[in-house]
Design a protein around this motif. Sequence first.
Motif, PDB file in Angstrom:
ATOM      1  N   THR A 440       0.835  -1.208   0.000  1.00 12.61           N
ATOM      2  CA  THR A 440       0.000   0.000   0.000  1.00 12.61           C
ATOM      3  C   THR A 440       0.870   1.258   0.000  1.00 12.61           C
ATOM      4  N   ALA A 443       2.089   1.891  -3.466  1.00 14.92           N
ATOM      5  CA  ALA A 443       1.000   2.443  -4.279  1.00 14.92           C
ATOM      6  C   ALA A 443       0.777   3.921  -3.948  1.00 14.92           C
ATOM      7  N   GLY A 444       0.855   4.250  -2.639  1.00 10.27           N
ATOM      8  CA  GLY A 444       0.683   5.649  -2.252  1.00 10.27           C
ATOM      9  C   GLY A 444       1.780   6.539  -2.807  1.00 10.27           C
ATOM     10  N   THR A 446       3.391   6.144  -5.629  1.00 12.44           N
ATOM     11  CA  THR A 446       3.131   6.417  -7.057  1.00 12.44           C
ATOM     12  C   THR A 446       2.105   7.528  -7.222  1.00 12.44           C
ATOM     13  N   GLY A 447       1.073   7.514  -6.324  1.00 14.04           N
ATOM     14  CA  GLY A 447       0.092   8.591  -6.393  1.00 14.04           C
ATOM     15  C   GLY A 447       0.716   9.947  -6.066  1.00 14.04           C
ATOM     16  N   LEU A 448       1.627   9.955  -5.063  1.00 16.32           N
ATOM     17  CA  LEU A 448       2.285  11.211  -4.698  1.00 16.32           C
ATOM     18  C   LEU A 448       3.178  11.713  -5.833  1.00 16.32           C
ATOM     19  N   ASP A 450       2.696  11.350  -9.060  1.00 18.86           N
ATOM     20  CA  ASP A 450       1.836  12.026 -10.038  1.00 18.86           C
ATOM     21  C   ASP A 450       1.419  13.409  -9.547  1.00 18.86           C
ATOM     22  N   THR A 451       1.047  13.475  -8.255  1.00 20.53           N
ATOM     23  CA  THR A 451       0.583  14.760  -7.696  1.00 20.53           C
ATOM     24  C   THR A 451       1.702  15.807  -7.708  1.00 20.53           C
TER      25      THR A 451
END
Length: 651
Positions: A440, A443-444, A446-448, A450-451
């Motif tokens: 997890t 995955a978090g 990768t989201g950061l 992009d942000t």
Amino acid sequence: MKQPIVKRPGVLLFWLLAMGFACAVAGPLSAAPTPSAETELLRQKLATRLADTTRLRLLNALCFALHTEQPARALPYGEAAVALARTLPAEQDERLLPSLLTLASCYANLSNGPVALTLLSEAQAVARRLDDFDALTRAYTAQGSVYHERGDSATAWRHYQRALRLLSLSRARVLPRTRMRLLGNVGSLFYYRQQYPQAMHFDSLALALARREGDSTAQSNYLSSLATYQMQVGRLPRVKRLLTQALAISRRQNAVRNQANQLIMFAMYYIQTGETERAEGAALEALRLARQSDYLERVLDAYSILAAEAAEHRKYQQAYEWNQRYVELNDTLNNRQTMQTLATAQVGYETQERARRLRQLTEQRDEQLWHSRLLGGVVAVLALGLAVSAYLYRNLRRNRSALAANNRALEKASAELRSVAVFKDKLYAIVAHDLRGPVTAFAGVTGLIDTYIAKNDQAGLARLPALVRQAADSLNHLLDNVLNWAVSQTGELECRPAPLLVSELFAECQALYQTTAAASWQHITMAAPEGLRLMADRNMARTILRNLVGNALKFMPTGGHVHLEAALDPDDLQMVLLSCTDTGPGMSAATVAALTSGPALPEPTPTPHATGLGLGLSLSRAFVHRHGGTLVIQSRPGAGTNVTVSLPAAK
């Protein structure tokens, strides 16, 4: 992310009655709990040397006493009883039958339907051989309850019909308790189908029988069932009176699960009458009792009610938190059901393989016996001399010995396969559970990424390597624990004690986790007397300290503090005490007891900050015991945790 589950009171009421509450109230194998003093007395008797039949009777009694309120604790006793009953001669099937039924009840109460149905099918076959109408009726009733709990009302009704036919054929051969259970279950099925007149008919019959037999626990169950009908049709004054009577009986009987069911109903009643504070209080009390008895279905119901009420009163933050707990627990139950399905499929395959091998050995035995008979006929017809007869006799003895050796090897292989399957299933569950955190985290990240790229936030991107390194360290630590545990279980991991300087071990551990701690603004300090040495295996000692510090950092919030300390044991100067103290959220007494005195591989435990604490602590406990030491956990919710291990001191 799932949206908050905010159900209106009427919809939630019917959902609770149809899918969960009715089955629990008229459950297939409910019984009044046995006082803890009685269960402790039974455990003490089991610790003595007993005959097999006496031991079997005590194991069944312990499993039955615990299977309703504490099914997880009852399960080992039930498994031991069935295993022991299978070793008895075939003419003692009447001893195997109650063991199968009670163990099936444990699995049913733990929501493990596939295993429960397998045991009940075997119990049916034994009951038919013994011509036991009561046991056969119980088995059909229990199967119907399992299918009802799954929502398969058609299959459940077919099993209940078979039980009702047996009851009509010979009522005198079916015990009153079994008749009550069947009538109550049929009533709950009609509730589920919204056929209320039929449901009232069967529940009224069950309640009358319970009163005639003086069964207080059954009266409480059926009073609750009648209350569900009254609430559904809007007769609220009768609902409160029936629930009050039922709850009073459950509290006298200390039936924790029944109390949780009835408090959920009280919460719904208070919602209907607009008494919001009482509704919330009843739901919170039901939540406490459901957690105490590991009644996860009622925990979900309490979360749903609390989330709905908070949303209704515009407390959206509180509603969101309750809903998050609901979603997490629901996901856990779904994952556990998936693992159970996979395990059942694997066990089925292994069972077929064992059956195939058994058939092959049986064919070989039949062929050997045929040859032996043929040789005997030739000897009788030709009347060969004494030397030839002796030779054939020796061949016969040799064949029988080989057959006996094959049978013993088959029994040993079957026992080893069962043990490996149970161990592997539990290890898979822990590894899958502990992998969720680092995966997890990746995955978090990768989201950061992009942000931060979208916002061109260079400072945010600069912080990402620390997060990735922290998740990678956590994953690497888990893999090290899995490898060490596997090697230790095969017996290939040798313990080679050598003098070790405690301050060096502390410094090495502090350096290993310094980066991880700094990423979360956590601090690690240590204190060890100069020159203090251990007589321990270096790799095992490192693993113990890494697991203690790693668990402390993982479960501790941002800004926390971990302190390592060492000293000679004042009560035994031959031992050194190593302690790890943190400022984390702490643990309940029940969690501490499960971690220190439970099985070698405990069930994975979720917390608000992290998940895990299964394999690492179990591995540390095993390594400490290899050195002849002890591991003690002291913790309270909100007050942090102290873990102290004792290891031999170097002379």
